[in-house]
Design an enzyme around this catalytic site. Structure first.
Site, PDB file in Angstrom:
ATOM      1  CG  PHE A  19      -8.301  -5.831   4.006  1.00 14.81           C
ATOM      2  CD1 PHE A  19      -9.445  -5.240   3.482  1.00 14.81           C
ATOM      3  CD2 PHE A  19      -7.909  -7.063   3.501  1.00 14.81           C
ATOM      4  CE1 PHE A  19     -10.190  -5.864   2.496  1.00 14.81           C
ATOM      5  CE2 PHE A  19      -8.647  -7.697   2.499  1.00 14.81           C
ATOM      6  CZ  PHE A  19      -9.787  -7.092   1.995  1.00 14.81           C
ATOM      7  NE  ARG A  62      -7.373   7.016  11.854  1.00 11.90           N
ATOM      8  CZ  ARG A  62      -8.051   7.990  11.246  1.00 11.90           C
ATOM      9  NH1 ARG A  62      -9.305   8.239  11.586  1.00 11.90           N
ATOM     10  NH2 ARG A  62      -7.500   8.717  10.303  1.00 11.90           N
ATOM     11  CD  GLN A  81      -2.714  -1.060   2.610  1.00  6.89           C
ATOM     12  OE1 GLN A  81      -2.763  -2.097   3.243  1.00  6.89           O
ATOM     13  NE2 GLN A  81      -3.296   0.046   3.045  1.00  6.89           N
ATOM     14  CD  GLU A 109      -9.340   3.356   7.554  1.00  6.36           C
ATOM     15  OE1 GLU A 109      -9.285   4.587   7.370  1.00  6.36           O
ATOM     16  OE2 GLU A 109      -8.589   2.748   8.305  1.00  6.36           O
ATOM     17  CB  THR A 138      -4.202  10.865  13.184  1.00  2.00           C
ATOM     18  OG1 THR A 138      -3.199   9.853  13.160  1.00  2.00           O
ATOM     19  CG2 THR A 138      -5.576  10.218  13.165  1.00  2.00           C
ATOM     20  CD  GLU A 152      -0.840   2.708   6.839  1.00  2.00           C
ATOM     21  OE1 GLU A 152      -1.996   2.313   7.014  1.00  2.00           O
ATOM     22  OE2 GLU A 152      -0.378   3.735   7.354  1.00  2.00           O
ATOM     23  CG  PHE A 200      -4.824   3.324  11.601  1.00  2.00           C
ATOM     24  CD1 PHE A 200      -3.937   2.507  10.913  1.00  2.00           C
ATOM     25  CD2 PHE A 200      -4.322   4.470  12.221  1.00  2.00           C
ATOM     26  CE1 PHE A 200      -2.586   2.834  10.845  1.00  2.00           C
ATOM     27  CE2 PHE A 200      -2.969   4.795  12.160  1.00  2.00           C
ATOM     28  CZ  PHE A 200      -2.098   3.981  11.466  1.00  2.00           C
ATOM     29  NE  ARG A 236     -12.603  -1.701   4.890  1.00  2.00           N
ATOM     30  CZ  ARG A 236     -13.187  -2.411   3.936  1.00  2.00           C
ATOM     31  NH1 ARG A 236     -13.100  -3.717   3.927  1.00  2.00           N
ATOM     32  NH2 ARG A 236     -13.861  -1.815   2.980  1.00  2.00           N
TER      33      ARG A 236
HETATM   34  N1  LUZ Z   1      -2.563   5.131   8.474  1.00  4.31           N
HETATM   35  C1  LUZ Z   1      -1.837   6.127   8.979  1.00  4.31           C
HETATM   36  C2  LUZ Z   1      -3.881   5.077   8.643  1.00  4.31           C
HETATM   37  O1  LUZ Z   1      -0.616   6.126   8.834  1.00  4.31           O
HETATM   38  N2  LUZ Z   1      -2.443   7.120   9.639  1.00  4.31           N
HETATM   39  C3  LUZ Z   1      -3.774   7.150   9.846  1.00  4.31           C
HETATM   40  O2  LUZ Z   1      -4.283   8.089  10.445  1.00  4.31           O
HETATM   41  C4  LUZ Z   1      -4.527   6.083   9.344  1.00  4.31           C
HETATM   42  N3  LUZ Z   1      -5.839   6.029   9.546  1.00  4.31           N
HETATM   43  C5  LUZ Z   1      -6.522   5.014   9.093  1.00  4.31           C
HETATM   44  C6  LUZ Z   1      -5.855   4.013   8.404  1.00  4.31           C
HETATM   45  N4  LUZ Z   1      -4.566   4.043   8.177  1.00  4.31           N
HETATM   46 MO1  MOS Z   2      -5.217   1.576   6.537  1.00  4.46          MO
HETATM   47  S1  MOS Z   2      -5.821   0.665   8.207  1.00  4.46           S
HETATM   48  O1  MOS Z   2      -3.975   0.947   5.746  1.00  4.46           O
HETATM   49  O2  MOS Z   2      -6.228   2.621   5.904  1.00  4.46           O
END
Ligand code: LUZ
Ligand code: MOS
Length: 774
Positions: free
Chosen positions: A246, A328, A215, A730, A458, A250, A362, A360
């Protein structure tokens, strides 16, 4: 005579939805998906001589490596080389937020599944055989499995974070009711259909290309550069699409790409590393389990006056994204309710599990589960329906979140009231009551779940993106952004934006792969923000090009830009169609040597956050929605089905109803899975027990709700959302939290002695035991 049918309102709404669906654009990947032609990492045409790699990982959760014997493995025919930390030319470090995670273990291991070495061979089969020939001696050290144990032992990733609003101590003095309790929500396996993987190829002068199922292509590029000790410009990362992410890709797609690149770097040959399902389940982190405690105080008229919560996040053995996820949790601790006095604290607890990661929502779902538990518990003690408490506390315009952002364009009440009236809550409740009074062995339960979810990373600096647009001289268009397609349909949305601005056929637009050489320094596709950030950048680039094209027309036709329109591949002047086509216009631009490429940058305006004060305005906007969930529990077997999920969902002005509905349905089912059936289990030595699909149950076609109605809330949309189409990735997962409480309500209808439990998931085993517990 016409008698108004109470459901006619619903029927007409559903008809409107299905008409919109018929007109809405299909996901552009549908065709290659159903033909099996879509390309993933494992489909890359590998070069001749490509090596295949398998990871050797720790069999113990914590200990000192005393000895490793690779000799038998190295001697196996077909094994090219085994790489360890000693072969790393740069830094043995992959930590994204904190530098606390080695690529390969050196002297100590911190979790079962921690990578120790990479076996590179002429085939994956040989590499796997070789892995069986490695012997390792580990002197075991004490293992921490749960967040609570970590807290007792003072084992943390970082310092705790706290948000507060008002004064809870004072407020509790005024409360008519105060309740305290504890909750647990378990982790969740991402179970992307495509497992983690990467393919690295050498190029001239030590340059490398990596095809990765990530991602975050920039994270892969940056970390590879650091580990190899070479500049980022030597590394190109390319992503066609993912078979699901999901959040699991990331941050945690990175190590495999780096490992493949490390082997390529040394061998000057391409190397492919694709984890099989067992390896993936064992080596990667999951959604964070949370052990939490709360104290909730209400007034006589059911206003939540004070709320305190402490969240113990089971972070695993390294930081990964845990601190951001913890943050979060605090942002969403009061869900879609206004609470005047709040104090919430989160502790990222370091344990000997694989580092848990983005999933998803977070951390948001974990925070929201706790306040829902507190409300349900309070309602039960007071002897009323939790719906009364939920309803009495919905967020309104100009209310403050605990982190200082003032809520605007709030749709909490609106989605709630609409859900109640469109779906006729009273009659749904009556149906449940009637059913329960006439059935012995089956009981129904119903719950409402309102959601508010903040849209933006965030971490403010991450909220930016770029888009590169080329109009080719034949009038076709190629688009590159940082958006990674992972099934969420973002490429379709990007295509729609370009086709709409230029007013050309969809077939004239191509969405290119996501590539760090074309679009650099990007944030991952995450936080539900990919379409917003990349779409806004793309909109800007396309508008710049369209403006430039209009200037050409203005000169040729001696008119002003304001009078010119591009429509259906023709130029219009003063709303009159000319005979100048899109393609001819592009030809004119070429003759005049006008640039037909544009690169635009978008950074979300307004947002800011001050971590020293824990106050600010971190979100571009909030999403709102309300779900009504009904379940039927088989009280002989403890099994359950979800009869109905009825949702009023704030899409804003959806760009793509079909895609957005798919996101709502998918997220809902994933949320229900997390809350009800997916049970991750580790033994007390930190070994994953739920390490296969035979022991880890995810929702299948038989366990999805029998009926899902999603009604779009009619609103003006929000200008911070791309084309006013709100983020959708999400938030709908959190509707699934309602499933947990719907099941408990059914259990209560069967077993009056049942005491509420706040320990998710509510698996059929737990349901069965609850039904018969005295
Ligand atoms: N990833 C991130 C996320 O690095 N920061 C976020 O605030 C976030 N929020 C939701 C999903 N991925
Ligand atoms: Mo995220 S939990 O990779 O939006």
């Amino acid at each position: 005579m016409h008698k108004k049918n109470p459901s006619s309102n619903l029927e007409s709404k559903l008809n409107a939805v299905s008409n919109a669906l018929k007109q809405s654009m299909k996901n552009i990947d549908s065709f290659t998906h159903v033909r099996g032609e879509s390309l993933y990492v494992d489909d890359v045409n590998v070069r001749e001589g490509t090596f295949h790699a398998v990871v050797f990982d720790s069999p113990k959760a914590h200990g000192i490596i005393k000895n490793i014997d690779y000799s038998k493995a190295e001697a196996l025919e077909g094994v090219e080389r085994i790489f360890t930390y000693k072969d790393i030319p740069g830094e043995n470090q992959i930590g994204g937020i904190f530098p606390d995670e080695p690529l390969f273990a050196e002297n100590e291991v911190h979790f079962c599944g921690m990578p120790i070495a990479l076996i590179v061979a002429k085939s994956e089969f040989v590499a796997r055989q070789a892995r069986l020939l490695i012997s390792i001696e580990i002197e075991e050290l004490p293992v921490i499995i749960t967040a609570k144990e970590a807290k007792v032992k003072g084992s943390f990733i970082n310092a705790p974070r706290s948000f507060s609003l008002g004064n809870t101590d004072k407020a509790f003095e005024k409360c008519a009711y105060i309740f305290e309790g504890e909750t647990f929500s378990n982790g969740q396996e991402h179970l992307y259909i495509e497992t983690q993987g990467a393919y690295a190829e050498p190029s001239e002068n030590g340059n490398l290309k990596i095809t990765s199922s990530t991602q975050g292509p920039t994270a892969v590029q940056k970390t590879t550069a650091k580990v190899l000790g070479i500049p980022m410009h030597k590394i190109e990362v390319d992503v066609t699409r993912l078979g699901g992410g999901f959040g699991g890709k990331e941050d945690q797609a990175t190590p495999w790409a780096v490992m493949a690149a490390l082997a390529t770097f040394h061998l000057n040959q391409s190397v492919k590393l694709v984890l099989n399902r067992h390896d993936d389940l064992r080596m990667t982190g999951k959604r964070h389990p949370y052990e939490s405690s709360y104290k909730i105080g209400l007034s006589k008229d059911l206003k939540i006056i004070a709320y305190e919560a402490e969240f113990l996040q089971n972070s695993g053995a390294a930081a990964d994204l845990s601190p951001a996820i913890a943050e979060r949790t605090l942002f969403h601790a009061t869900n879609s309710y206004f609470v005047e006095n709040v104090k919430t604290t989160v502790l990222s607890c370091k344990t000997n599990l694989p580092p848990n990661t983005a999933f998803r929502g977070f951390g948001g779902p974990q925070g929201m589960f706790v306040i829902e538990c507190a409300i349900v518990r309070a309602a039960s003690e007071i002897g009323i329906s939790p719906i009364k408490i939920q309803e009495a506390n919905l967020l309104q315009d100009n209310d403050s979140f605990s982190y200082g952002q003032i809520a605007t364009q709030v749709e909490a009440q609106n989605t709630w009231d609409s859900a109640k009236s469109i779906f006729n809550l009273e009659s749904l409740e009556k149906e449940v009551e009637d059913f329960n009074s006439t059935h012995q062995n089956f009981k129904k339960g119903l719950a409402l779940m309102p959601i508010a979810f903040g849209i933006s990373f965030t971490n403010t600096p991450m909220n930016h993106a770029r888009a590169l647009v080329h109009i080719y001289q034949d009038g076709s268009v190629g688009i590159s952004t940082a958006a990674v397609e992972m099934g969420q349909g973002v490429n379709t949305k990007m295509l729609q934006i370009a086709a709409q601005v230029f007013s050309i056929e969809n077939s004239k637009v191509k969405i290119e792969t996501t590539n760090t050489t074309r679009v650099a320094n990007t944030s991952p596709s995450a936080a539900s923000s990919t379409a917003d950030l990349n779409g806004k950048a793309l909109l800007k680039a396309c508008n710049l090009l369209r403006d430039r094209l209009k200037e050409i027309v203005a000169e040729e036709y001696k008119t002003q830009k304001e009078h010119i329109e591009l429509k259906d591949e023709f130029v219009y002047i003063n709303s009159e169609k000319t005979d100048l086509t899109w393609t001819a216009l592009i030809g004119k631009a070429m003759e005049r040597r006008v640039a037909l490429s544009e690169n635009a940058h978008y950074a979300t305006p307004i947002i800011h956050f001050d971590k020293t004060k824990e106050k600010g305005h971190p979100f571009a906007y909030h999403f709102y929605g309300t779900a009504i969930i009904t379940t039927t529990v088989d009280c002989i077997r403890g099994t359950y089905v979800f009869d109905d999920v009825k949702i009023v969902h704030d899409y804003g002005k959806s760009m793509s109803e079909g895609i957005d509905l798919g996101q709502v349905e998918g997220a809902l089912v994933q949320g229900i899975g997390w809350m009800t059936m997916e049970e991750i289990a580790y033994n007390d030595k930190g070994k994953l027990l739920s390490n296969a699909l035979s022991t880890y149950k995810v929702p299948d076609i038989f366990s999805i709700p029998r009926n899902i109605d999603v009604i779009p809330l009619e609103t003006q949309g929000n200008d911070m959302a791309v084309l006013k189409s709100k983020a959708v990735g999400e938030p709908p997962l959190m509707y699934g939290i309602g499933a947990y409480f719907a099941i408990q309500n059914a259990i209560k209808a069967f077993n009056p002695n049942y005491t509420l439990k706040f320990h998710a998931p509510m698996t059929p085993e737990k349901v069965l035991m609850s039904l018969y517990k005295k």
